[in-house]
Scaffold this active site. Structure first.
Site, PDB file in Angstrom:
ATOM      1  CB  THR A 103      -1.381  11.679  -1.074  1.00  0.00           C
ATOM      2  OG1 THR A 103      -0.728  12.447  -2.094  1.00  0.00           O
ATOM      3  CG2 THR A 103      -2.693  12.360  -0.706  1.00  0.00           C
ATOM      4  CD  GLN A 209       9.796  15.248  -5.278  1.00  0.00           C
ATOM      5  OE1 GLN A 209      10.805  14.809  -5.846  1.00  0.00           O
ATOM      6  NE2 GLN A 209       8.632  15.327  -5.897  1.00  0.00           N
ATOM      7  CB  SER A 229       6.615   8.513  -2.066  1.00  0.00           C
ATOM      8  OG  SER A 229       6.062   8.035  -3.277  1.00  0.00           O
ATOM      9  CB  ALA A 230       7.340   3.059  -3.425  1.00  0.00           C
ATOM     10  CB  THR A 267      -5.768  -6.835   1.576  1.00  0.00           C
ATOM     11  OG1 THR A 267      -6.932  -7.475   2.094  1.00  0.00           O
ATOM     12  CG2 THR A 267      -4.699  -7.874   1.253  1.00  0.00           C
ATOM     13  CB  CYS A 357      -0.452  17.784  -7.818  1.00  0.00           C
ATOM     14  SG  CYS A 357       0.147  16.166  -7.299  1.00  0.00           S
TER      15      CYS A 357
END
Length: 421
Positions: A103, A209, A229-230, A267, A357
């Protein structure tokens, strides 16, 4: 019981046409088991990724920006992980910005330009909402959920600076023709350069995806900005990246200490990034085998449901090469998807109704609406996504459960034998 990869036997991979499951569930259902089939919403972390993460949650906890030796060593490990991620993308480490998930990466990509943004109508909400806050236009999709590159060419106007089309849709599994769309964008860029026009034009693709099922090599994609995305490749949640090609200037959304080249202050999540690098490498290594295996299981499940319920509607591309291998989106017109999900959960089967979502907000799928799916059909939609731990036994059990639940619901609704989708 916690989800585990252990003690889950994998069936032999075959490229042959899948053999349909048994025609009907037994009068004595199999013993209850827990079957998770919502991998497009979340994947469990691979054991290898967990192992890669653990040292950075304990003895190697130091801030990678600190000046002393232990912290410098952690910083070096972070940069090594960035290089490994870049290698999977076929990119240079300097072109990879680490983010707190897809996102943020999508928002960062949209913020890279000041002009008009074109987005596919079926994009994830993180793209649609970011685009909606500025001058934007929507690219239509066909009934199969795919974008026609000719529509992209027609939509590009003098003010257009960014085109955003996901590599694969996580609701119906449509894999987009990104290379052809990239050619359209490149042709417009060349035209502007030849005409001495100063306005840039870029292509962004959200590959969240698709990673693990499609190549995310940036050269082959032809995209200027790529999100990964992980959380979708058996890594941790809230970890992601944005690739930006040379010459693309990212504009920071988060300001502070100047980490990530001043683009993304804060960080770095070293433990998460270490796990991400491990997970993405593993997903890429397993990709050919997993795509074949999951497609075989998915096709068998689809064949079973279509045979049992000829009135059901399967959404997405018909051509296998244009659809994610482990995803089956099926609608049962006249039934209510939310109720089906609850009843299936009682059977031990977890499936989704679309984007997690959107489902949490109890709203009609914008993806199905964009594809022209009637509301009566869309209301009875299930998104079934298989994953690395899924076995043939899981799919067989789930198929029996879905058949029982759909039959019971159809009878309760008094739909009878004649149904018009």
């Amino acid at each position: 019981m916690p989800f585990s990869f252990k003690h889950r036997p994998q069936e032999a991979v075959t490229t042959q046409t899948p053999t349909p499951f048994s025609p009907a569930p037994s009068t004595h259902p199999a013993p209850r088991r827990d079957v998770y089939l919502d991998f497009a919403a979340a994947t469990p972390m691979a054991p290898e990724a967990v192992a890669a993460m653990l040292p950075y949650l304990s003895e190697r906890f130091q801030n990678p920006s600190a000046p002393y030796a232990a912290a410098r060593a952690v910083g070096a490990d972070l940069e090594d992980a960035r290089a490994r991620l870049a290698h999977v993308l076929g990119a240079r480490p300097a072109n990879v910005t680490l983010t707190a998930g897809a996102t943020e990466a999508n928002n960062l990509a949209i913020a890279a330009v000041s002009g008009q943004v074109l987005v596919a109508a079926t994009e994830h909400q993180s793209v649609l909402e970011a685009a909606a806050a500025r001058d934007h236009a929507t690219i239509p999709v066909g009934p199969d959920g795919r974008v026609d590159p000719a529509d992209v060419a027609r939509a590009i106007g003098p003010a257009t600076e960014l085109v955003s089309v996901s590599l694969a849709n996580g609701e119906v599994g449509a894999i987009q023709p990104i290379r052809k769309i990239a050619a359209v964008v490149a042709a417009e860029r060349a035209r502007r350069l030849a005409g001495r026009e100063g306005r840039p034009i870029l292509l962004h693709t959200d590959a969240s995806q698709a990673a693990g099922y499609c190549s995310v090599n940036v050269s082959s994609l032809g995209a200027d900005l790529v999100t990964v995305s992980a959380a979708k490749v058996y890594g941790p949640k809230q970890v992601g990246l944005l690739y930006a090609a040379d010459g693309v200037r990212l504009r920071p959304l988060v300001r502070g200490g100047g980490q990530e080249g001043g683009v993304r202050s804060g960080t770095q999540n070293v433990a998460g990034v270490m796990a991400f690098a491990c997970a993405l490498e593993l997903a890429e290594r397993l990709r050919p085998r997993e795509c074949r295996r999951l497609a075989t299981l998915r096709d068998a499940l689809q064949a079973r449901l279509v045979r049992e319920f000829p009135w059901c509607v399967v959404a997405g591309p018909r051509k296998a090469a244009n659809r994610l291998p482990g995803l089956l989106h099926v609608s049962f017109p006249g039934l209510e998807a939310r109720r089906l999900v609850i009843l299936l959960e009682r059977e031990g089967v977890s499936v989704g109704t679309g984007s997690a979502c959107a489902a949490s907000k109890m709203r009609v799928s914008h993806v199905l609406s964009a594809m022209g799916v009637p509301e009566r059909v869309a209301a009875g939609s299930l998104r079934i996504t298989l994953g690395r731990p899924t076995t043939e036994g899981d799919v067989d059990y789930a198929a029996d459960a879905i058949c029982r639940v759909v039959r019971a619901e159809a009878a309760r609704m008094g739909l009878g034998e004649v149904r018009d989708a």
